[in-house]
Write an enzyme that holds these catalytic residues in place. Structure first.
Site, PDB file in Angstrom:
ATOM      1  N   CYS A   1      10.525   4.808  12.182  1.00 35.74           N
ATOM      2  CA  CYS A   1      10.832   4.423  10.712  1.00 35.74           C
ATOM      3  C   CYS A   1      10.269   3.097  10.504  1.00 35.74           C
ATOM      4  O   CYS A   1      10.805   2.231  10.618  1.00 35.74           O
ATOM      5  CB  CYS A   1      12.108   4.723  10.046  1.00 35.74           C
ATOM      6  SG  CYS A   1      12.293   4.580   8.729  1.00 35.74           S
TER       7      CYS A   1
ATOM      8  N   HIS B   1       2.232  12.737  11.624  1.00 34.25           N
ATOM      9  CA  HIS B   1       1.609  12.759  10.331  1.00 34.25           C
ATOM     10  C   HIS B   1       0.292  13.496   9.970  1.00 34.25           C
ATOM     11  O   HIS B   1      -0.278  13.644  10.873  1.00 34.25           O
ATOM     12  CB  HIS B   1       1.347  11.161   9.677  1.00 34.25           C
ATOM     13  CG  HIS B   1       2.545  10.548   9.863  1.00 34.25           C
ATOM     14  ND1 HIS B   1       3.067  10.366   8.542  1.00 34.25           N
ATOM     15  CD2 HIS B   1       3.350   9.601  10.452  1.00 34.25           C
ATOM     16  CE1 HIS B   1       4.279   9.358   8.589  1.00 34.25           C
ATOM     17  NE2 HIS B   1       4.337   9.013   9.965  1.00 34.25           N
TER      18      HIS B   1
ATOM     19  N   GLU C   1       8.355  13.282   3.250  1.00 32.56           N
ATOM     20  CA  GLU C   1       8.708  13.006   4.680  1.00 32.56           C
ATOM     21  C   GLU C   1       9.609  14.218   5.347  1.00 32.56           C
ATOM     22  O   GLU C   1      10.394  14.684   4.462  1.00 32.56           O
ATOM     23  CB  GLU C   1       9.785  11.689   4.782  1.00 32.56           C
ATOM     24  CG  GLU C   1       9.032  10.439   4.285  1.00 32.56           C
ATOM     25  CD  GLU C   1       9.679   9.044   4.677  1.00 32.56           C
ATOM     26  OE1 GLU C   1      10.149   9.164   5.884  1.00 32.56           O
ATOM     27  OE2 GLU C   1       9.775   8.156   3.697  1.00 32.56           O
TER      28      GLU C   1
ATOM     29  N   CYS D   1       7.018   5.096   2.674  1.00 29.50           N
ATOM     30  CA  CYS D   1       7.024   5.468   4.035  1.00 29.50           C
ATOM     31  C   CYS D   1       6.126   4.600   4.776  1.00 29.50           C
ATOM     32  O   CYS D   1       4.746   4.786   4.741  1.00 29.50           O
ATOM     33  CB  CYS D   1       6.435   7.105   3.973  1.00 29.50           C
ATOM     34  SG  CYS D   1       6.722   7.638   5.711  1.00 29.50           S
TER      35      CYS D   1
ATOM     36  N   GLY E   1       3.848   6.353   7.411  1.00 25.55           N
ATOM     37  CA  GLY E   1       3.022   7.108   6.736  1.00 25.55           C
ATOM     38  C   GLY E   1       1.955   6.291   6.080  1.00 25.55           C
ATOM     39  O   GLY E   1       0.760   6.756   6.123  1.00 25.55           O
TER      40      GLY E   1
END
Length: 274
Positions: free
Chosen positions: A74, A161, A210, A219, A222
Site C-alpha cells: 500500500c 494493477h 482498488e 492510490c 496505482g
C-alpha cells in the site's frame, strides 16, 4: 482491553494504524471489516499494523483492505508509516519490511515523504495473469466501452494493477468497469483498476478502483503503476505529477529501475478500539 490507534491519510486515502507494542494484533477478516465500516466502525480504506521487524529494519508492516483481505503493498499507507517512524526515531529515513519486500522512506519536506517502492514487476507471471500476454499493451477486451478500447497496461508494484488510458477520466465508467475488471478471470488474485488521462508529458490525471476497497481518493501503488504503464507506451517520460481525486503525487521511474513516490502524510485523529 482497548487498543490505541491513529487515523491517518495520504491524499484522502485513509487508514487505521495500529502498532503492536501493547501486544500482538492479528485481526480476522470480520474484525478488519468491522473496523473499516464507515457507519459502525472507525471507517477506512485500509487497516495497517506496525510490528517489530525480525531483521534490521525499523518495522514490519502488514496491510488489510476494507473487505478483510490482507494485501502485500500500500503506497500511501507506507508513506504514512514512514512518517510516523521517522517522527519517533528522529531520523530522516525509515526502513520498512512488507510482504512485497523492503521499502525505504525518506523525508522530502514538511510532512512530505518519499518512498522507494522498488522496481515494477512486468512479466505476466509476476503480476500475475492467468495466461501469457503482452503486459505493455494487453490484447484482451476486459470491459466493452468506447473509452476502454485502447489496450491497457499491466504492472505489479507488489500488488497487481491494470491501467486503462482514457480520453477523459471524468467521463470514464470507473464505477461500472472497476468492479467488473477487478474480478475478471484473467487476474487470479483480482486487480486494482486505474483510469489514466494523459494531460501533458509530465502530468497524468488518475482515478483508481482498488481491489477490496472500491473507488478511493488516492492510490499510491496505482500512481506508480500508471506512470510505469504510460512510460512503457511512450505516452510520458520517466517522471510525472499524478493528479488524483485527493491531491497530487510525484512519481519517478529512475534509470536504475526503482520507482520513487513522493507525497504528503497526515494524522487525522487518535482513538481506541474496544
Amino acid at each position: 482491553m482497548t487498543r490505541p490507534f491513529l487515523k491517518m491519510n495520504g491524499l484522502g486515502n485513509d487508514f487505521v494504524v495500529i502498532e503492536t507494542r501493547s501486544g500482538p494484533f492479528d485481526p480476522t477478516a470480520d474484525e478488519v471489516r468491522a473496523i473499516a465500516d464507515r457507519k459502525t466502525g472507525v471507517g477506512c480504506d485500509q487497516l495497517i499494523v506496525i510490528g517489530k521487524s525480525e531483521a534490521d529494519a525499523d518495522a514490519r508492516v502488514r496491510f488489510w483492505n476494507a473487505d478483510g483481505e490482507e494485501v502485500s503493498a500500500c503506497g500511501n499507507g507506507t508513506r504514512c508509516v514512514g512518517w510516523l517512524l521517522m517522527q519517533s526515531t528522529g531520523k530522516d529515513e525509515a526502513v520498512i519490511d512488507t510482504q512485497a519486500g523492503r521499502l525505504v522512506a525518506t523525508r522530502a519536506g514538511e510532512r512530505l515523504v518519499s518512498v522507494d517502492m522498488g522496481p515494477p514487476r512486468l512479466d505476466w507471471q509476476e503480476i500475475p495473469l492467468a495466461s501469457a500476454h503482452d503486459t505493455a499493451a494487453l490484447d484482451v477486451a476486459l470491459f466493452h466501452h468506447a473509452d476502454l478500447m485502447a489496450p491497457p497496461g499491466c504492472v505489479s508494484m507488489g500488488n497487481p494493477h491494470v491501467v486503462f488510458f482514457v480520453p477523459d477520466v471524468a467521463q470514464a465508467p470507473v464505477e461500472l468497469a472497476g468492479p467488473a475488471v477487478e474480478t475478471h478471470p484473467l487476474f487470479p488474485e483480482h486487480v486494482n483498476v486505474g483510469f489514466a488521462q494523459i494531460l501533458e508529458r509530465d502530468r497524468i490525471r488518475l482515478r483508481v478502483w482498488e481491489r477490496g476497497a472500491g473507488l478511493t481518493k488516492a492510490c499510491g501503488t496505482g500512481a506508480c503503476a500508471a506512470l510505469v504503464a504510460a512510460s512503457r507506451r511512450d505516452l510520458v517520460g520517466r517522471h510525472a505529477t499524478m493528479v488524483l481525486d485527493g491531491g497530487e503525487l510525484f512519481i519517478e521511474w529512475r534509470e536504475d529501475g526503482h520507482v520513487i513516490m513522493t507525497g504528503p502524510a497526515a494524522v487525522d485523529f487518535a482513538g481506541e478500539l474496544p
